[in-house]
Scaffold this motif. Structure first.
Motif, PDB file in Angstrom:
ATOM      1  N   ALA A  26       0.832  -1.206   0.000  1.00 23.36           N
ATOM      2  CA  ALA A  26       0.000   0.000   0.000  1.00 23.36           C
ATOM      3  C   ALA A  26       0.866   1.255   0.000  1.00 23.36           C
ATOM      4  O   ALA A  26       0.578   2.218  -0.715  1.00 23.36           O
ATOM      5  CB  ALA A  26      -0.934  -0.005   1.215  1.00 23.36           C
ATOM      6  N   HIS A  30       1.139   3.942  -3.049  1.00 24.03           N
ATOM      7  CA  HIS A  30       0.782   5.337  -2.789  1.00 24.03           C
ATOM      8  C   HIS A  30       1.833   6.267  -3.390  1.00 24.03           C
ATOM      9  O   HIS A  30       1.504   7.288  -4.001  1.00 24.03           O
ATOM     10  CB  HIS A  30       0.645   5.568  -1.285  1.00 24.03           C
ATOM     11  N   TYR A  83      -6.727   5.979  -6.071  1.00 21.32           N
ATOM     12  CA  TYR A  83      -5.925   5.273  -5.085  1.00 21.32           C
ATOM     13  C   TYR A  83      -5.163   6.255  -4.195  1.00 21.32           C
ATOM     14  O   TYR A  83      -5.121   6.090  -2.974  1.00 21.32           O
ATOM     15  CB  TYR A  83      -4.935   4.302  -5.733  1.00 21.32           C
ATOM     16  N   LEU A  86      -7.608   7.920  -1.735  1.00 17.87           N
ATOM     17  CA  LEU A  86      -8.031   7.004  -0.670  1.00 17.87           C
ATOM     18  C   LEU A  86      -6.885   6.690   0.285  1.00 17.87           C
ATOM     19  O   LEU A  86      -7.082   6.632   1.504  1.00 17.87           O
ATOM     20  CB  LEU A  86      -8.582   5.712  -1.273  1.00 17.87           C
ATOM     21  N   GLY A  87      -5.685   6.496  -0.258  1.00 18.77           N
ATOM     22  CA  GLY A  87      -4.529   6.250   0.598  1.00 18.77           C
ATOM     23  C   GLY A  87      -4.216   7.452   1.473  1.00 18.77           C
ATOM     24  O   GLY A  87      -3.851   7.304   2.641  1.00 18.77           O
ATOM     25  N   ARG A  90      -6.716   7.564   4.237  1.00 16.24           N
ATOM     26  CA  ARG A  90      -6.352   6.511   5.204  1.00 16.24           C
ATOM     27  C   ARG A  90      -5.261   7.012   6.145  1.00 16.24           C
ATOM     28  O   ARG A  90      -5.356   6.853   7.368  1.00 16.24           O
ATOM     29  CB  ARG A  90      -5.882   5.279   4.427  1.00 16.24           C
ATOM     30  N   THR A 109      -7.151  -1.460   6.769  1.00 23.53           N
ATOM     31  CA  THR A 109      -7.391  -0.245   5.980  1.00 23.53           C
ATOM     32  C   THR A 109      -6.693  -0.310   4.622  1.00 23.53           C
ATOM     33  O   THR A 109      -7.210   0.237   3.650  1.00 23.53           O
ATOM     34  CB  THR A 109      -6.943   1.010   6.752  1.00 23.53           C
ATOM     35  N   THR A 113      -8.730   0.034   1.215  1.00 23.16           N
ATOM     36  CA  THR A 113      -8.283   0.983   0.194  1.00 23.16           C
ATOM     37  C   THR A 113      -8.177   0.303  -1.164  1.00 23.16           C
ATOM     38  O   THR A 113      -8.618   0.856  -2.181  1.00 23.16           O
ATOM     39  CB  THR A 113      -6.926   1.602   0.589  1.00 23.16           C
ATOM     40  N   THR A 117     -10.566   1.156  -4.345  1.00 26.87           N
ATOM     41  CA  THR A 117      -9.906   1.593  -5.575  1.00 26.87           C
ATOM     42  C   THR A 117     -10.379   0.773  -6.758  1.00 26.87           C
ATOM     43  O   THR A 117     -10.587   1.314  -7.851  1.00 26.87           O
ATOM     44  CB  THR A 117      -8.373   1.497  -5.434  1.00 26.87           C
TER      45      THR A 117
END
Length: 129
Positions: A26, A30, A83, A86-87, A90, A109, A113, A117
């Protein structure tokens, strides 16, 4: 006398055998999505400039959007934007204390995510095509 370095430590440089945890994936994605968006700014500004330059420029920009490769690039940009957004949300929820900063919450999480996405990516595909 100097210390001797322990040369018996394990060294694994075969990237195909390394298993990254979901939180690391993740984090890497990101950063990658941030780089994609940075490059995308240039592409989007160029298309915007072309479309606003003249009526002929608008027709050329609209005609470009009929190409599969251009649609695919725009879909990729929208997916990266989804993405990265949302990241970022988070991380902010964790930073502000709304979510626990535990490994279990990080895994949960990260998976949420990824799932959101995918949903937003499908919706972006419907929008582009």
């Amino acid at each position: 006398m100097g210390k001797t370095v322990n040369k018996q430590r394990p060294v694994n440089l075969d990237l195909q055998t390394i298993r990254f945890p979901v939180t690391a994936i993740a984090s890497i994605l990101h950063r990658v999505s941030g780089v994609i968006m940075f490059v995308a700014i240039g592409i989007l500004l160029w298309v915007l400039g072309l479309s606003l330059s003249s009526p002929e420029g608008f027709i050329r920009a609209a005609a470009m959007m009929d190409s599969f490769i251009v649609k695919f690039i725009f879909w990729g940009i929208l997916t990266a934007l989804a993405y990265h957004t949302l990241g970022g949300i988070r991380h902010m929820l964790m930073d502000f204390g709304y979510l626990e900063e535990t490994l279990a919450m990080g895994k949960t999480t990260a998976n949420v995510t990824f799932l959101l996405t995918v949903v937003l990516s499908i919706l972006a595909g419907v929008l582009v095509w």
